[in-house]
Design a protein around this motif. Structure first.
Motif, PDB file in Angstrom:
ATOM      1  N   GLU A  20       0.668  -1.199   0.047  1.00 11.85           N
ATOM      2  CA  GLU A  20      -0.021   0.321   0.174  1.00 11.85           C
ATOM      3  C   GLU A  20       0.752   1.204   0.185  1.00 11.85           C
ATOM      4  N   ILE A  21       2.432   1.421   0.020  1.00  8.01           N
ATOM      5  CA  ILE A  21       2.551   2.496   0.549  1.00  8.01           C
ATOM      6  C   ILE A  21       3.579   2.758  -1.190  1.00  8.01           C
ATOM      7  N   GLY A  22       2.960   2.342  -2.141  1.00  7.93           N
ATOM      8  CA  GLY A  22       3.116   2.701  -3.041  1.00  7.93           C
ATOM      9  C   GLY A  22       2.169   3.785  -3.975  1.00  7.93           C
ATOM     10  N   ARG A  23       1.207   3.735  -3.024  1.00  9.66           N
ATOM     11  CA  ARG A  23       0.372   4.903  -3.281  1.00  9.66           C
ATOM     12  C   ARG A  23       0.970   6.056  -2.814  1.00  9.66           C
ATOM     13  N   PHE A  24       1.658   5.908  -2.228  1.00  7.23           N
ATOM     14  CA  PHE A  24       1.965   6.963  -0.977  1.00  7.23           C
ATOM     15  C   PHE A  24       3.226   7.673  -1.510  1.00  7.23           C
ATOM     16  N   LYS A  25       4.116   6.702  -2.181  1.00  8.99           N
ATOM     17  CA  LYS A  25       5.767   7.156  -2.359  1.00  8.99           C
ATOM     18  C   LYS A  25       5.745   7.561  -3.593  1.00  8.99           C
ATOM     19  N   PRO A  26       5.602   8.939  -3.684  1.00  6.03           N
ATOM     20  CA  PRO A  26       6.120   9.739  -4.451  1.00  6.03           C
ATOM     21  C   PRO A  26       6.129  11.130  -3.368  1.00  6.03           C
ATOM     22  N   ASP A  29       8.686   9.996  -0.933  1.00  5.95           N
ATOM     23  CA  ASP A  29      10.150  10.174  -1.279  1.00  5.95           C
ATOM     24  C   ASP A  29      10.499  11.658  -1.382  1.00  5.95           C
ATOM     25  N   PHE A  30       9.901  12.420  -1.144  1.00  7.82           N
ATOM     26  CA  PHE A  30       9.596  13.756  -1.860  1.00  7.82           C
ATOM     27  C   PHE A  30      10.083  14.578  -0.243  1.00  7.82           C
ATOM     28  N   LEU A  31       9.293  14.009   1.095  1.00  8.12           N
ATOM     29  CA  LEU A  31       9.741  14.751   2.417  1.00  8.12           C
ATOM     30  C   LEU A  31      11.065  14.193   2.633  1.00  8.12           C
ATOM     31  N   ARG A  32      11.640  12.709   2.224  1.00  8.37           N
ATOM     32  CA  ARG A  32      12.805  11.938   2.341  1.00  8.37           C
ATOM     33  C   ARG A  32      14.785  12.813   3.133  1.00  8.37           C
ATOM     34  N   GLY A  33      14.849  13.144   3.439  1.00  5.60           N
ATOM     35  CA  GLY A  33      16.348  14.479   4.175  1.00  5.60           C
ATOM     36  C   GLY A  33      15.783  15.773   4.005  1.00  5.60           C
ATOM     37  N   LYS A  34      13.954  15.958   4.066  1.00  9.32           N
ATOM     38  CA  LYS A  34      14.000  17.624   4.296  1.00  9.32           C
ATOM     39  C   LYS A  34      13.429  17.578   5.726  1.00  9.32           C
TER      40      LYS A  34
END
Length: 361
Positions: A20-26, A29-34
């Motif tokens: 289910e995580i694939g639904r919200f992966k973008p 991923d956008f949050l990563r490192g911020k």
């Protein structure tokens, strides 16, 4: 998140299957490192819609560094920052059956309450500053008892392990010559203030609830200065940016009326009109805040979310179950796939048209 001592078991959030995580992966991923901040708006009883984003945050284990809340958002943000999880907040919301539980006997009889407030203002020493439809004492006790039920005590800001800031409006000592200004209660600014008192101050809607006295000063609803605390979050980040900190994402949850038309006049309560007026005014402030804070080239982003999909008045507790489920569904729709900045971009375009500008501030 560390917890304060608890007298009531805090349940873990439900976890979704890995696929289910694939639904919200973008989005993830956008949050990563911020750095991730959460900004929760005012909005009255639709405050239960804020539980939707907290449920999502817990489910997908998103690390939120700081939470900023105004009015309704200050309530939910304060509870969550103290360690009351999304599932517990849902239980609390569902347990509300009658507005008298929060506002006192006869909470729906607005004309009688307004008359009482007018008489109070005319014939009591402090009536001019404390006159309101509700006296606020029962609501304040409810906030305190909720903390005690789950945590064993009502915490001070210095007790919190999750950074939390409540935005209010300082009107001074009540003297006509006092200067009024935005006030932010937080662990670094006001460590010895009760979180409960800051919540009450932040949600003291003028005319609906009396100003909250903290120390020598009185405080009103933070929505007077900032309906959605994007700027408070952005300014906090700017201070840290000077020390070379990460890029910022503000997940900003707006519970405004979203341009919906008011219902038939015979169905509108006095306090709902006041809340509506606050939200209309707040929309312009929010759009200005978006123009200032959403600066991708400079490293700051605002992910604007609008989970409210019900017209729910301040005393319409019977709508809470439907609102809880519908708002979570709406959050999932807004964060799924590549369109998580859609609401931000649409509101930026509206702001530029409405304010008559061609460049972002």
């Amino acid at each position: 998140m560390k917890r304060l001592f608890s007298t009531k078991t805090i349940k873990p959030a439900q976890k979704y299957p890995d696929h289910e995580i694939g639904r919200f992966k973008p989005f993830l991923d956008f949050l990563r490192g911020k750095k991730v901040y959460l900004a929760l708006s005012g909005g009255g009883l639709p405050l239960v819609c804020h539980i939707a984003i907290l449920r999502f945050i817990e489910t997908y284990n998103i690390s939120v560094e700081k939470i900023f809340g105004v009015s309704a958002g200050a309530v939910i943000g304060g509870f969550f920052s103290a360690g009351i999880g999304a599932s517990q907040l849902r239980e609390v919301a569902l347990s509300l059956k009658n507005p008298d539980e929060l506002f006192g006997r006869g909470s729906r009889h607005m004309l009688l309450r307004a008359l009482k407030a007018e008489l109070y203002s005319l014939f009591t020493k402090e009536g001019a500053i404390n006159s309101s439809i509700y006296d606020g004492r029962k609501l304040e006790r409810y906030v305190e008892q909720t903390f005690i039920e789950f945590l064993g005590k009502a915490p001070l800001f210095r007790d919190l392990h999750q950074y939390y800031a409540a935005v209010a409006f300082n009107i001074g000592t009540g003297n006509a010559l006092d200067t009024s200004e935005k006030a932010v209660f937080s662990p670094d600014r006001t460590p010895d203030v009760s979180v409960k008192d800051a919540i009450v101050a932040s949600m003291s809607i003028p005319g609906v609830l009396p100003p909250k006295k903290i120390g020598n000063n009185y405080y009103m609803d933070g929505g007077i200065a900032e309906h959605l605390p994007i700027i408070s979050a952005f300014e906090d980040w700017l201070e840290e940016k000077r020390r070379g900190r990460k890029k910022l994402v503000i997940i900003a949850v707006d519970l405004g009326y979203l341009g919906e038309k008011l219902r038939n006049k015979t169905e509108i309560k006095m306090h709902d009109m006041l809340t509506y007026a606050f939200n209309v005014r707040g929309k312009m402030i929010t759009q200005l805040s978006l123009l200032r804070a959403h600066k991708p080239k400079e490293g700051s982003f605002v992910v604007l979310l609008k989970p409210r999909c019900y017209n729910i008045g301040l005393t319409e507790f019977d709508k809470i179950p439907g609102v809880l489920d519908a708002s979570y569904k709406r959050i999932l729709e807004q964060l799924e796939g590549d369109n998580f900045l859609k609401e931000t971009e649409e509101d930026l375009e509206k702001a530029e048209r409405m304010l008559g500008i061609n460049e972002k501030i």
